[in-house]
Design an enzyme around this catalytic site. Structure first.
Site, mmCIF file in Angstrom:
data_model
loop_
_atom_site.group_PDB
_atom_site.id
_atom_site.type_symbol
_atom_site.label_atom_id
_atom_site.label_comp_id
_atom_site.label_asym_id
_atom_site.label_seq_id
_atom_site.Cartn_x
_atom_site.Cartn_y
_atom_site.Cartn_z
ATOM 1 N N GLY A 46 -33.563 28.829 16.628
ATOM 2 C CA GLY A 46 -33.014 27.950 15.483
ATOM 3 C C GLY A 46 -31.583 27.599 16.290
ATOM 4 O O GLY A 46 -31.644 27.466 17.845
ATOM 5 N N GLU A 47 -30.297 27.425 16.215
ATOM 6 C CA GLU A 47 -29.379 27.090 16.147
ATOM 7 C C GLU A 47 -28.296 27.886 16.155
ATOM 8 O O GLU A 47 -28.226 28.938 15.338
ATOM 9 C CB GLU A 47 -28.726 25.994 15.284
ATOM 10 C CG GLU A 47 -27.488 25.711 16.329
ATOM 11 C CD GLU A 47 -27.673 25.236 17.974
ATOM 12 O OE1 GLU A 47 -28.479 24.672 18.642
ATOM 13 O OE2 GLU A 47 -27.150 26.257 18.615
ATOM 14 N N SER A 48 -27.937 28.855 17.022
ATOM 15 C CA SER A 48 -27.800 30.095 16.926
ATOM 16 C C SER A 48 -26.040 29.609 16.457
ATOM 17 O O SER A 48 -25.719 31.232 15.791
ATOM 18 C CB SER A 48 -27.222 30.870 18.370
ATOM 19 O OG SER A 48 -25.968 30.514 19.110
ATOM 20 N N CYS A 78 -35.152 33.312 21.104
ATOM 21 C CA CYS A 78 -34.413 32.263 21.581
ATOM 22 C C CYS A 78 -32.947 32.104 21.227
ATOM 23 O O CYS A 78 -32.219 33.149 20.959
ATOM 24 C CB CYS A 78 -35.149 31.015 20.965
ATOM 25 S SG CYS A 78 -34.893 29.627 22.645
ATOM 26 N N HIS A 172 -40.441 31.504 22.001
ATOM 27 C CA HIS A 172 -40.303 30.533 20.909
ATOM 28 C C HIS A 172 -42.550 31.553 20.422
ATOM 29 O O HIS A 172 -43.503 30.863 19.900
ATOM 30 C CB HIS A 172 -40.419 29.387 19.938
ATOM 31 C CG HIS A 172 -39.483 29.334 20.229
ATOM 32 N ND1 HIS A 172 -38.849 28.946 18.482
ATOM 33 C CD2 HIS A 172 -38.669 29.084 20.801
ATOM 34 C CE1 HIS A 172 -37.877 28.331 18.643
ATOM 35 N NE2 HIS A 172 -37.234 28.532 19.821
ATOM 36 N N GLU A 174 -43.669 32.265 17.763
ATOM 37 C CA GLU A 174 -44.649 32.375 16.652
ATOM 38 C C GLU A 174 -45.144 30.804 16.665
ATOM 39 O O GLU A 174 -46.106 30.014 16.295
ATOM 40 C CB GLU A 174 -43.332 32.283 15.533
ATOM 41 C CG GLU A 174 -42.427 30.844 15.295
ATOM 42 C CD GLU A 174 -41.289 30.914 16.761
ATOM 43 O OE1 GLU A 174 -41.572 31.800 17.692
ATOM 44 O OE2 GLU A 174 -40.473 30.041 16.487
HETATM 45 N N1 GLN Z 1 -30.247 26.290 21.933
HETATM 46 C C1 GLN Z 1 -30.109 27.148 20.836
HETATM 47 C C2 GLN Z 1 -29.103 28.411 20.660
HETATM 48 O O1 GLN Z 1 -27.858 27.950 21.020
HETATM 49 C C3 GLN Z 1 -30.900 27.892 21.174
HETATM 50 C C4 GLN Z 1 -32.443 27.134 20.749
HETATM 51 C C5 GLN Z 1 -33.679 28.236 20.266
HETATM 52 O O2 GLN Z 1 -33.725 28.594 19.269
HETATM 53 N N2 GLN Z 1 -34.348 27.574 20.979
HETATM 54 O O3 GLN Z 1 -29.235 28.545 19.257
#
Ligand code: GLN
Length: 188
Positions: A46-48, A78, A172, A174
Site C-alpha cells: 500500500g502506502e507505507s 512491499c 505483491h 497476492e
Molecule cells: N512505494 C510504496 C511506499 O513507500 C510501497 C508500494 C507498494 O506497497 N506497492 O509505501
C-alpha cells in the site's frame, strides 16, 4: 490458527481471500484488540507513510512491534516490508518502522509508478516454476543484517528475505493466483 491481515490501507482484501482459499481463518486488524487470538500476521502493500500514520493514530505501533518481536510469523509485502524494516531510506521524517527485521529499505528504490514491473523470479524454497513477481513502486532492500537470509533476488538485489518467522517481499504475491508464498508463510 487465526491469521490477521493489517487492514488500515492497501492490498489487504486480496491477501485475505488468498489465505481463505487455503482454508485459513482470517481477521482484519485495525485496532490493538483485533490482535487477540491472532497467531500470525500479514502486513500488506500500500502506502507505507499512510499505514504508519494510521497505525500511530490507532495505537497499533506498540502492539505490532510486540507481535513481530514475539517470534510469531509475519509476512510483509512491499509497503509491509518497509514497515517491518529497521531503517527506512527516502521515507517521510515522521514515518515509523517496527524494527522487526534487520534490513534497510529504500522507498520507491526501483523508481516511480511508471517503473513498476513484473518478472519471473527463481525462488529455490518454492521450487519450480519461477514465481511471477509484480513490483509496484517497490522498495529496494538496501542492506541485510547477519540474521537475515536472502531467499530470492531481482536484478541482484534481495527481493524475498527471511529472519526467523518473518518473511519480507518487495513484490505483491497476492496479485497472482500462485499460492506458494502464502502456503510457505502458513507453514512457518
Ligand atoms: N512505494 C510504496 C511506499 O513507500 C510501497 C508500494 C507498494 O506497497 N506497492 O509505501
Amino acid at each position: 490458527m487465526t491469521t490477521g491481515v493489517l487492514a488500515l490501507q492497501g492490498a489487504f482484501a486480496l491477501h485475505q481471500s488468498r489465505l481463505e482459499s487455503l482454508g485459513e481463518q482470517v481477521v482484519q486488524v485495525r485496532a490493538p484488540a483485533d490482535l487477540q487470538g491472532v497467531e500470525r500476521l500479514v502486513i500488506p502493500g500500500g502506502e507505507s507513510t499512510t499505514v504508519s500514520m494510521l497505525a500511530e493514530r490507532f495505537d497499533l505501533l506498540g502492539p505490532l512491534t510486540e507481535f513481530a518481536q514475539s517470534g510469531k510469523a509475519v509476512l510483509g509485502t512491499c509497503a509491509g516490508a518497509i514497515l517491518l524494516s529497521a531503517e527506512i531510506q527516502d521515507g517521510r521524517a515522521d514515518q515509523h518502522c517496527l524494527g522487526a527485521i534487520d534490513i534497510s529499505t529504500r522507498r520507491n528504490g526501483f523508481g516511480r509508478q511508471v517503473d513498476s514491473f513484473e518478472q519471473d523470479v527463481q525462488i529455490p524454497v518454492l521450487g519450480d516454476p519461477p514465481f511471477h513477481a509484480v513490483c509496484i513502486r517497490a522498495p529496494v532492500i538496501s542492506r541485510v543484517g547477519e540474521s537475515v537470509t536472502v531467499l530470492a533476488t531481482i536484478d541482484s538485489r534481495p527481493a524475498l528475505v527471511r529472519s526467523g518467522a518473518i518473511i519480507v517481499s518487495i513484490f505483491h504475491p497476492e496479485l497472482v493466483e500462485d499460492l506458494r508464498l502464502h502456503h510457505l508463510f502458513l507453514s512457518l
